[in-house]
Design a protein around this motif. Structure first.
Motif, PDB file in Angstrom:
ATOM      1  N   GLU A  75       1.020  -1.685  -0.266  1.00  0.00           N
ATOM      2  CA  GLU A  75       0.166  -0.432  -0.058  1.00  0.00           C
ATOM      3  C   GLU A  75       0.581   1.281  -0.161  1.00  0.00           C
ATOM      4  O   GLU A  75       0.563   2.203  -0.591  1.00  0.00           O
ATOM      5  N   ASP A  76       1.510   1.401   0.789  1.00  0.00           N
ATOM      6  CA  ASP A  76       3.037   2.633   0.735  1.00  0.00           C
ATOM      7  C   ASP A  76       3.636   3.159  -0.694  1.00  0.00           C
ATOM      8  O   ASP A  76       3.102   3.584  -0.896  1.00  0.00           O
ATOM      9  N   GLY A  77       4.240   1.779  -0.978  1.00  0.00           N
ATOM     10  CA  GLY A  77       4.739   1.774  -2.033  1.00  0.00           C
ATOM     11  C   GLY A  77       3.552   2.538  -3.258  1.00  0.00           C
ATOM     12  O   GLY A  77       3.655   3.350  -3.820  1.00  0.00           O
ATOM     13  N   MET A  78       2.924   2.045  -3.047  1.00  0.00           N
ATOM     14  CA  MET A  78       1.462   1.744  -4.410  1.00  0.00           C
ATOM     15  C   MET A  78       0.995   3.564  -3.908  1.00  0.00           C
ATOM     16  O   MET A  78       0.725   4.198  -5.340  1.00  0.00           O
ATOM     17  N   ARG A  79       0.709   3.514  -2.772  1.00  0.00           N
ATOM     18  CA  ARG A  79       0.191   5.570  -2.845  1.00  0.00           C
ATOM     19  C   ARG A  79       1.433   6.469  -3.640  1.00  0.00           C
ATOM     20  O   ARG A  79       1.301   7.101  -4.265  1.00  0.00           O
ATOM     21  N   ALA A  80       2.217   5.869  -3.025  1.00  0.00           N
ATOM     22  CA  ALA A  80       3.469   7.397  -3.453  1.00  0.00           C
ATOM     23  C   ALA A  80       4.006   7.208  -4.527  1.00  0.00           C
ATOM     24  O   ALA A  80       3.738   8.123  -5.346  1.00  0.00           O
ATOM     25  N   PHE A  81       3.830   5.849  -5.424  1.00  0.00           N
ATOM     26  CA  PHE A  81       3.391   5.599  -6.768  1.00  0.00           C
ATOM     27  C   PHE A  81       2.703   6.571  -7.833  1.00  0.00           C
ATOM     28  O   PHE A  81       2.444   7.111  -8.404  1.00  0.00           O
ATOM     29  N   LEU A  82       1.458   6.382  -7.125  1.00  0.00           N
ATOM     30  CA  LEU A  82       0.403   6.762  -7.678  1.00  0.00           C
ATOM     31  C   LEU A  82       0.047   8.806  -7.389  1.00  0.00           C
ATOM     32  O   LEU A  82      -0.324   9.257  -8.299  1.00  0.00           O
ATOM     33  N   ASN A  83       0.533   8.696  -6.247  1.00  0.00           N
ATOM     34  CA  ASN A  83       0.626  10.195  -5.867  1.00  0.00           C
ATOM     35  C   ASN A  83       2.189  10.899  -6.495  1.00  0.00           C
ATOM     36  O   ASN A  83       1.877  12.051  -5.969  1.00  0.00           O
ATOM     37  N   HIS A  84       3.077  10.229  -7.215  1.00  0.00           N
ATOM     38  CA  HIS A  84       4.016  11.597  -7.829  1.00  0.00           C
ATOM     39  C   HIS A  84       2.669  12.196  -8.500  1.00  0.00           C
ATOM     40  O   HIS A  84       2.516  11.893  -9.359  1.00  0.00           O
ATOM     41  N   ASP A  85       3.990  13.592  -8.178  1.00  0.00           N
ATOM     42  CA  ASP A  85       3.338  14.908  -8.911  1.00  0.00           C
ATOM     43  C   ASP A  85       3.862  14.300 -10.810  1.00  0.00           C
ATOM     44  O   ASP A  85       2.551  15.128 -11.251  1.00  0.00           O
ATOM     45  N   GLU A  86       5.181  13.508 -10.942  1.00  0.00           N
ATOM     46  CA  GLU A  86       5.711  13.386 -12.462  1.00  0.00           C
ATOM     47  C   GLU A  86       4.162  12.170 -13.569  1.00  0.00           C
ATOM     48  O   GLU A  86       4.372  12.364 -14.261  1.00  0.00           O
ATOM     49  N   LEU A  87       3.366  11.610 -12.271  1.00  0.00           N
ATOM     50  CA  LEU A  87       2.844  10.268 -12.939  1.00  0.00           C
ATOM     51  C   LEU A  87       1.150  10.828 -13.223  1.00  0.00           C
ATOM     52  O   LEU A  87       0.505   9.949 -13.398  1.00  0.00           O
ATOM     53  N   LEU A  88       0.791  11.251 -12.339  1.00  0.00           N
ATOM     54  CA  LEU A  88      -0.542  12.149 -11.956  1.00  0.00           C
ATOM     55  C   LEU A  88      -1.660  12.276 -13.665  1.00  0.00           C
ATOM     56  O   LEU A  88      -2.507  11.568 -13.331  1.00  0.00           O
ATOM     57  N   ASP A  89      -1.210  12.392 -14.605  1.00  0.00           N
ATOM     58  CA  ASP A  89      -1.376  12.123 -15.781  1.00  0.00           C
ATOM     59  C   ASP A  89      -1.247  11.071 -16.969  1.00  0.00           C
ATOM     60  O   ASP A  89      -1.448  10.745 -18.041  1.00  0.00           O
ATOM     61  N   VAL A  90      -0.630  10.360 -16.403  1.00  0.00           N
ATOM     62  CA  VAL A  90      -0.327   8.913 -16.931  1.00  0.00           C
ATOM     63  C   VAL A  90      -1.151   7.693 -17.216  1.00  0.00           C
ATOM     64  O   VAL A  90      -1.905   7.445 -16.274  1.00  0.00           O
ATOM     65  N   PRO A  91      -2.188   7.479 -18.537  1.00  0.00           N
ATOM     66  CA  PRO A  91      -3.323   6.496 -18.333  1.00  0.00           C
ATOM     67  C   PRO A  91      -2.394   5.388 -17.289  1.00  0.00           C
ATOM     68  O   PRO A  91      -1.112   4.726 -17.447  1.00  0.00           O
ATOM     69  N   LEU A  92      -3.357   4.862 -16.785  1.00  0.00           N
ATOM     70  CA  LEU A  92      -2.958   2.767 -15.606  1.00  0.00           C
ATOM     71  C   LEU A  92      -4.123   2.127 -16.009  1.00  0.00           C
ATOM     72  O   LEU A  92      -5.347   2.702 -16.533  1.00  0.00           O
ATOM     73  N   VAL A  93      -3.206   1.626 -16.723  1.00  0.00           N
ATOM     74  CA  VAL A  93      -4.172  -0.169 -16.840  1.00  0.00           C
ATOM     75  C   VAL A  93      -3.757  -1.273 -16.144  1.00  0.00           C
ATOM     76  O   VAL A  93      -2.437  -1.275 -15.571  1.00  0.00           O
ATOM     77  N   LEU A  94      -4.609  -1.670 -16.037  1.00  0.00           N
ATOM     78  CA  LEU A  94      -4.639  -2.788 -14.430  1.00  0.00           C
ATOM     79  C   LEU A  94      -4.586  -4.548 -15.460  1.00  0.00           C
ATOM     80  O   LEU A  94      -5.762  -4.877 -16.252  1.00  0.00           O
TER      81      LEU A  94
END
Length: 278
Positions: free
Chosen positions: A235-254
């Motif tokens: 959870e900590d890693g995923m939260r940090a990744f998802l909220n990194h300023d440089e990644l907010l606009d990148v589409p996410l595919v599960l």
């Protein structure tokens, strides 16, 4: 708005992937244009292509990605496999144009004895043989790096982009990167990994993220996905990744599993819970 979705099925026709995406709460996604385990043509009909495009426009879904066949091996030194791989990729980019899908995703494959440098040259030159339609971009995907497979090192991705004459970009798979040794389990690790990616490949080339947790530890080269926040990235890693300023606009595919009573819908919602901007 967060663009997050999952890999959905075209069984019964390509438009069904849109229906499934809507059911799970996704607003972007990925498909196979045919069974990924065999050499097969996409064979998308004009009517279903038009319906797919119309549904996406109606529901504001996208971007979509076509994931290439698992049989494609761009790094191979074998002429017959190379020819089949290039032919398959050409049909994928043509299908993407027909469906108005902007990306075709591909693994570099395994060099199987050609060596790292030879494999990267093979991949770049194979991609150079493609006639890629305007509006379609091939994304080279990061790999877990087992055996002679290339793409586990960010440098491999950068080299192919540099050696190819095509205008290529990258898809970063979080589980693959973690398995390849990039520690995404802590905020510090995420920051370091994103910086290294930017310095090596360039964040301007990051067009899609395959967002997956990992069932195995960092650096094991084992590619097995886990539910978001419930694997070794956590959870900590995923939260940090998802909220990194440089990644907010990148589409996410599960590409998360559908097990333990947790579906794609559960994972889509989990992403939105972990992203602070939601």
């Amino acid at each position: 708005m967060t663009r997050v979705g999952a890999h959905t099925s075209i069984a019964g026709g390509v438009p069904n992937a849109v229906d499934e995406q809507l059911e799970i709460g996704g607003n972007c996604g990925q498909i196979f244009s045919h069974s990924p385990q065999v050499w097969q043509d996409p064979n998308v009909g004009d009517d279903e292509a038009a319906e797919f495009r119309d549904l996406n426009d109606e529901h504001d879904l996208g971007p979509w990605v076509i994931h290439s066949s698992y049989l494609v091996n761009l790094c191979t030194p074998k002429d017959d496999l190379r020819e089949k791989s290039v032919d398959s990729m050409q049909k994928e980019v043509d299908a993407a144009e027909k469906l108005d899908i902007p990306y075709v995703n591909v693994h570099l494959g395994a060099h199987t004895g050609a060596g790292v440098d030879g494999g990267l040259d093979n991949a770049a030159s194979a991609l150079d043989e493609l006639s890629i339609p305007a509006g379609v971009t091939v994304l080279v995907e990061s790999d877990a790096g087992s055996g002679t497979k290339l793409g586990g090192d960010f440098e491999h991705l950068a080299e192919v982009l540099d050696r190819s004459s095509q205008d290529l970009d990258v898809c970063l798979d979080t589980a693959h990167a973690f398995a390849a040794g990039y520690d995404l389990s802590t905020p510090e690790g995420v920051a370091e990994t994103v910086t290294e990616f930017d310095e090596t490949v360039g964040l301007d080339h990051l067009e899609c993220v395959h967002l997956n947790d990992s069932k195995h530890a960092c650096g094991t080269n084992k590619d097995e996905h886990a539910h978001i926040g419930e694997g070794e990235i956590g959870e900590d890693g995923m939260r940090a990744f998802l909220n990194h300023d440089e990644l907010l606009d990148v589409p996410l595919v599960l590409e998360t599993p559908t097990e333990d009573g947790k579906s794609f819908a559960w994972n889509v919602e989990r992403v939105r819970e972990l992203r602070d901007t939601e």
